[in-house]
Enzyme design. Sequence first.
Site, mmCIF file in Angstrom:
data_model
loop_
_atom_site.group_PDB
_atom_site.id
_atom_site.type_symbol
_atom_site.label_atom_id
_atom_site.label_comp_id
_atom_site.label_asym_id
_atom_site.label_seq_id
_atom_site.Cartn_x
_atom_site.Cartn_y
_atom_site.Cartn_z
ATOM 1 N N ASP A 209 0.834 -1.193 0.000
ATOM 2 C CA ASP A 209 0.000 0.000 0.000
ATOM 3 C C ASP A 209 0.874 1.250 0.000
ATOM 4 O OD1 ASP A 209 -2.780 1.218 0.572
ATOM 5 O OD2 ASP A 209 -1.589 2.045 2.208
ATOM 6 N N GLU A 246 1.769 -0.655 -4.922
ATOM 7 C CA GLU A 246 0.750 0.278 -5.368
ATOM 8 C C GLU A 246 1.386 1.629 -5.659
ATOM 9 O OE1 GLU A 246 -3.034 2.926 -4.323
ATOM 10 O OE2 GLU A 246 -1.272 2.705 -3.056
HETATM 11 C C1 LAG Z 1 -3.891 3.686 -0.219
HETATM 12 N N1 LAG Z 1 -3.052 3.474 -1.140
HETATM 13 O O1 LAG Z 1 -1.954 4.140 -1.281
HETATM 14 C C2 LAG Z 1 -5.142 2.914 -0.107
HETATM 15 O O2 LAG Z 1 -5.379 2.163 -1.289
HETATM 16 C C3 LAG Z 1 -6.240 3.873 0.198
HETATM 17 O O3 LAG Z 1 -7.477 3.189 0.262
HETATM 18 C C4 LAG Z 1 -5.928 4.587 1.515
HETATM 19 O O4 LAG Z 1 -6.835 5.683 1.732
HETATM 20 C C5 LAG Z 1 -4.561 5.225 1.520
HETATM 21 N N2 LAG Z 1 -3.615 4.670 0.621
HETATM 22 C C6 LAG Z 1 -3.954 5.151 2.900
HETATM 23 O O5 LAG Z 1 -3.605 3.816 3.201
HETATM 24 C C7 LAG Z 1 -8.025 5.371 2.414
HETATM 25 C C8 LAG Z 1 -9.099 6.399 2.083
HETATM 26 C C9 LAG Z 1 -8.836 7.732 2.763
HETATM 27 C C10 LAG Z 1 -8.659 7.514 4.247
HETATM 28 C C11 LAG Z 1 -7.452 6.579 4.426
HETATM 29 C C12 LAG Z 1 -7.141 6.292 5.877
HETATM 30 O O6 LAG Z 1 -9.126 6.588 0.666
HETATM 31 O O7 LAG Z 1 -9.985 8.581 2.545
HETATM 32 O O8 LAG Z 1 -8.436 8.753 4.908
HETATM 33 O O9 LAG Z 1 -7.757 5.322 3.807
HETATM 34 O O10 LAG Z 1 -8.232 5.709 6.515
HETATM 35 C C13 LAG Z 1 -9.282 9.030 6.018
HETATM 36 C C14 LAG Z 1 -10.134 10.287 5.811
HETATM 37 C C15 LAG Z 1 -9.224 11.503 5.724
HETATM 38 C C16 LAG Z 1 -8.348 11.615 6.968
HETATM 39 C C17 LAG Z 1 -7.563 10.318 7.126
HETATM 40 C C18 LAG Z 1 -6.688 10.318 8.373
HETATM 41 O O11 LAG Z 1 -10.873 10.136 4.611
HETATM 42 O O12 LAG Z 1 -10.044 12.681 5.610
HETATM 43 O O13 LAG Z 1 -7.435 12.695 6.853
HETATM 44 O O14 LAG Z 1 -8.475 9.225 7.207
HETATM 45 O O15 LAG Z 1 -7.437 10.222 9.533
#
Ligand code: LAG
Length: 500
Positions: A209, A246
């Site tokens: 990741d 990735e």
């Molecule tokens: C990845 N690849 O590089 C994953 O495929 C992707 O699903 C991950 O983001 C990201 N990197 C971090 O491993 C996902 C969501 C984000 C989420 C993050 C952490 O797409 O939206 O962020 O996982 O859970 C969320 C909130 C953000 C916030 C963050 C930190 O959406 O607003 O800032 O958490 O608390």
Amino acid sequence: MMRFILLLSAASVALAFKNPHYASGRTTMVHLFEWKWDDIAAECERWLGPRGFGGVQVSPPNENLVIWERNRPWWERYQPMSYRLVTRSGNEAQFANMVRRCNNVGVRIYVDAIINHMTGTWRENVGTGGSTANFGQWSYPGVPYGRNDFNWPQCVIQPSDYRNNPTRVRNCELSGLKDLNQASEYVRQMIVNYMNRLIDMGVAGFRIDAAKHMWPRDLRVIYDRLRNLNTGHGFPSGARPYIFQEVIDLGGEAISRDEYTPLAAVTEFRFGMELSRAFTGGNQLRWLVNWGPQWGLLASADALTFIDNHDNQRGHGAGGNILSYKRAKQYKGAIAFMLAHPYGKPQLMSSFDFHDTEAGPPMDRSGNIISPSINSDNSCGNGWICEHRWRQIASMVVFRNHAANAAVSNWWDNGSNQIAFCRGNRGFVAFNNNNWDLNQTLQTCLPAGSYCDIISGEKSGNRCTGKTVTVGGDGRAHISIGANEFDMILAIHTGAASRL
Ligand code: LAG
Ligand code: CA
């Protein structure tokens, strides 16, 4: 001579992490997104093993932060609290049991490894395994990690960094997730221990990741310290784990996928973007005649290929307009092309139904994941889509396994969106993405005989529930795919599943 040996060993190191070590005759993995370990074990035995699937990418098995504040979104699993193997998917014993049962039926397990970062900062601070954290102190006693294990000074990646600041992309926080320092010997050791534990349990490899957010030189050290795959689970001795990193590279960024291909395989995001475009009419299928590196794609051996993944099917990550189960006819077209064409190492997505892009998997009031139910027509219920069980998709996995190394031959197109090609004398496939019927006598390259189209139906006993295709002594056959048919594909092959 010395130079030659060095060159040779550099080449074998690069190849080392690019072999998925599928059981013989298998070619395709599926991402069972948010599935529970017990359900995956059952799925290996009742569907994936018997139907010739090669492997499963599982959701991150390590402990994550529980985020009730957002009603337990799917993305809480991308916020690690420790490397204990306890999540909503199950505990360590269940994970080990799954790996054993899947390997026993020839299906490999690949782990989504979250090693770039830990959590963001939240009010809640308890993990799925009961570990706590003190976010303000960068303290994760479940590992343990403390301040010294992260990149300093603390900073957050800005959109412009992707264009001009590779250092910030590697050393700052990805959306506020506390950024581990993989140059630290201690951090490397914790990561390597975690991954080696999984290898010993019998996994075949890893999705790395956020690989773009880590330095290739640090990743190399980590990969080199991984153990060989466990021979007690049927892997040959000396087998290195399969690693697909990735790296979202759609062009125009300071960091390119080419910095990672010397290490291991890479997720090819341009693949699904281009095929989604073509199968929604944004490009003509005829141009797929030179599909592969000529389209700007990675070398085939380096590429993990897919149409959609868990991020871009819901507009997370980068790149938009990706086909998914929500546009089923076009999606099946793109998937069938991926599986019919020899380029790359394909991965299927298996989704839960969603309308809210943040929503987690089907769950009860306490946050427990609800298992997919299996209907008599092989489809899933309880909110699970199970694309990997769609007849057209599962049948094309069999087609790919059967076509094996046969090259593309006898390309035909109508000058726009009707195409057909052979895979040696083993398989033949046609697509109609025009809004008029395809009705043509075409060269199938197959031995004379009667074949059952594996898209419109399937062979059941000696009968065919779909179209029957009669191939003459000259290898030609009449092929028809109506513009308004349920599917835009026709596929036949010389394997038992198609030959009548
Ligand atoms: C990845 N690849 O590089 C994953 O495929 C992707 O699903 C991950 O983001 C990201 N990197 C971090 O491993 C996902 C969501 C984000 C989420 C993050 C952490 O797409 O939206 O962020 O996982 O859970 C969320 C909130 C953000 C916030 C963050 C930190 O959406 O607003 O800032 O958490 O608390
Ligand atoms: Ca980083």
